[in-house]
Design an enzyme around this catalytic site. Structure first.
Site, PDB file in Angstrom:
ATOM      1  CG  ASP A   1      -4.254   0.130  -1.822  1.00 60.13           C
ATOM      2  OD1 ASP A   1      -4.875  -0.751  -2.050  1.00 60.13           O
ATOM      3  OD2 ASP A   1      -3.518   0.260  -0.863  1.00 60.13           O
ATOM      4  CG  HIS A   2      -2.878  -3.734  -2.690  1.00 59.89           C
ATOM      5  ND1 HIS A   2      -3.745  -4.157  -2.132  1.00 59.89           N
ATOM      6  CD2 HIS A   2      -2.188  -2.570  -2.126  1.00 59.89           C
ATOM      7  CE1 HIS A   2      -3.590  -4.003  -0.865  1.00 59.89           C
ATOM      8  NE2 HIS A   2      -2.506  -2.810  -0.649  1.00 59.89           N
TER       9      HIS A   2
ATOM     10  CG  ASP B   1      -5.223  -4.318   2.910  1.00 56.58           C
ATOM     11  OD1 ASP B   1      -4.860  -4.964   1.801  1.00 56.58           O
ATOM     12  OD2 ASP B   1      -4.622  -4.236   4.198  1.00 56.58           O
TER      13      ASP B   1
ATOM     14  CG  HIS C   1      -4.061  -8.682   4.739  1.00 55.53           C
ATOM     15  ND1 HIS C   1      -2.695  -9.075   3.815  1.00 55.53           N
ATOM     16  CD2 HIS C   1      -4.048  -7.139   4.412  1.00 55.53           C
ATOM     17  CE1 HIS C   1      -2.161  -8.181   3.582  1.00 55.53           C
ATOM     18  NE2 HIS C   1      -2.888  -6.974   3.767  1.00 55.53           N
TER      19      HIS C   1
ATOM     20  CB  SER D   1      -0.835   0.030   1.332  1.00 55.05           C
ATOM     21  OG  SER D   1      -1.901  -0.836   1.296  1.00 55.05           O
TER      22      SER D   1
HETATM   23 MG    MG Z   1      -4.401   1.784   3.353  1.00 57.72          MG
HETATM   24 ZN    ZN Z   2      -2.595  -5.040   2.717  1.00 55.39          ZN
END
Ligand code: MG
Ligand code: ZN
Length: 365
Positions: A295-296, A253, A257, A78
């Site tokens: 961002d990904h 995110d 994870h 990130s």
């Molecule tokens: Mg972030």
């Molecule tokens: Zn991450």
């Protein structure tokens, strides 16, 4: 660091002087929304779980795809992707606002600030965490969060809302940076309720020691949409010229994870509710551009056929994860409002920063 921040801003002013502008740019306000870890599987699964009720982000006028690889890894973190989206420079994983040689590079928010726009960042994790930090700070590692907090104070940003109290108040050096913020005229708040009636001026809201709770842990569903509305109100009032704000749905995110589809779903819905606030603002304020992306991707999520004992109410699909880390898949870019057409097609993550800087008249065509 103050020196670096100053020279960046001087550089930014020079750029503005060279490029600026016989006519005012058409885009007055940019609302840049980043769902951390939000790939197409995350948005697809969220819509699917909602019985294909369209997400707010599906109101987008133009859709693009972006490539996220960093300068030293095909799978970005990130920090590198935040820096790419903020500055237009690919860099190494864990870098915040510096290039591959660790030299600071100016970000869109700083360039906008130097040109007279009001600017801010909003997050559901600590404001010193990688994504918002990339729009404010310049450090060689994302883990230097005490230092990133100092750079928030030096940045003279109009508004920041998120977690991160411990990096401002319970620091290793014993300083209390909230005193500096107050001395510089900030309203410092520890609860969104304290911002009721605050409609302009400098705002620093620190709402948790580090990350804010997830929706599953009880974060209010009003927080991110409400913080978005507050940011748009304050920033609109702080500059006649317009504003640039980055708003992050930070915790999608974490669901990736954790390979936890419930968490991904709840955090994506929450982020999408903030997107509605931004799109509605754009409807009411011509000259506003909203760009929603990530961002990904996190988790290598895929949605496959199969019976599942999964607890969300849909039938016949199964969520499979390819990793507990990030993946390299391209990401959707949803653009809405003035200038949205610039974001159709396939682009690098760095192109997003450059397009925004052009649209605000901050760099040459
Ligand atoms: Mg972030
Ligand atoms: Zn991450």
């Amino acid at each position: 660091m103050k020196k670096i921040a100053k020279s960046l801003l001087l550089g930014a002013t020079a750029l503005v002087a060279v490029s600026c502008c016989q006519k005012e740019p058409e885009v007055k306000n940019i609302i840049f929304m980043i769902g951390d870890g939000m790939g197409l599987a995350q948005t697809s699964a969220t819509a699917l779980i909602n019985d294909w009720e369209p997400l707010n982000m599906e109101r987008a006028d133009y859709i693009g795809l972006q490539k996220t690889y960093s300068a030293n890894n095909r799978v970005t973190d990130s920090a590198a992707s935040g820096t790419a989206l903020a500055t237009g420079h690919k860099t190494y994983n864990s870098a915040i606002g510096v290039d591959v040689d660790k030299n600071p590079v100016a970000n869109t928010r700083e360039l906008a600030q130097a040109a007279g726009y009001a600017t801010g960042v909003v997050a559901t994790y600590s404001v010193t965490n990688a994504t918002p930090a990339a729009f404010v700070a310049h450090v060689e590692s994302r883990y230097l969060e005490d230092k990133i907090a100092e750079q928030f104070v030096e940045a003279d940003i109009d508004l920041f809302i998120g977690g991160g109290t411990r990096f401002f108040k319970e620091r290793r050096d014993g300083k209390d940076l909230t005193e500096d913020l107050k001395a510089e005229g900030y309203t410092v708040a520890y609860d969104m309720a304290e911002l009721e009636g605050v409609t302009e001026g400098k705002v620093a809201a620190l709402l948790a020691p580090n990350a804010m709770p997830t929706i599953g842990q009880g974060r209010s569903k009003d927080y991110l949409p409400g913080a978005t509305a507050k940011a748009l109100e304050v920033l609109s009032n702080n500059s006649k010229k317009g504003f640039f704000v980055m708003i992050e749905g930070s915790q999608i995110d974490g669901g990736g994870h954790d390979n936890n589809m419930v968490k991904i779903y709840e955090e994506t819905v929450d982020f999408d509710n903030a997107v509605k606030v931004a799109f509605d603002f754009a409807d009411e304020h011509p000259g506003t551009l909203v760009v929603v992306t990530a961002d990904h991707e996190t988790g290598g999520l895929s949605i496959v056929s199969g019976k599942s004992d999964f607890t969300l109410p849909e039938q016949g699909v199964k969520y499979e994860f390819g990793t507990t880390g990030h993946s390299a898949i391209m990401l959707p870019v949803y653009a809405y409002g003035t200038g949205a057409e610039e974001f159709a097609g396939v682009m690098e993550n760095t192109d997003i920063a450059k397009k925004m800087q052009k649209l605000l008249g901050l760099i040459e065509e």
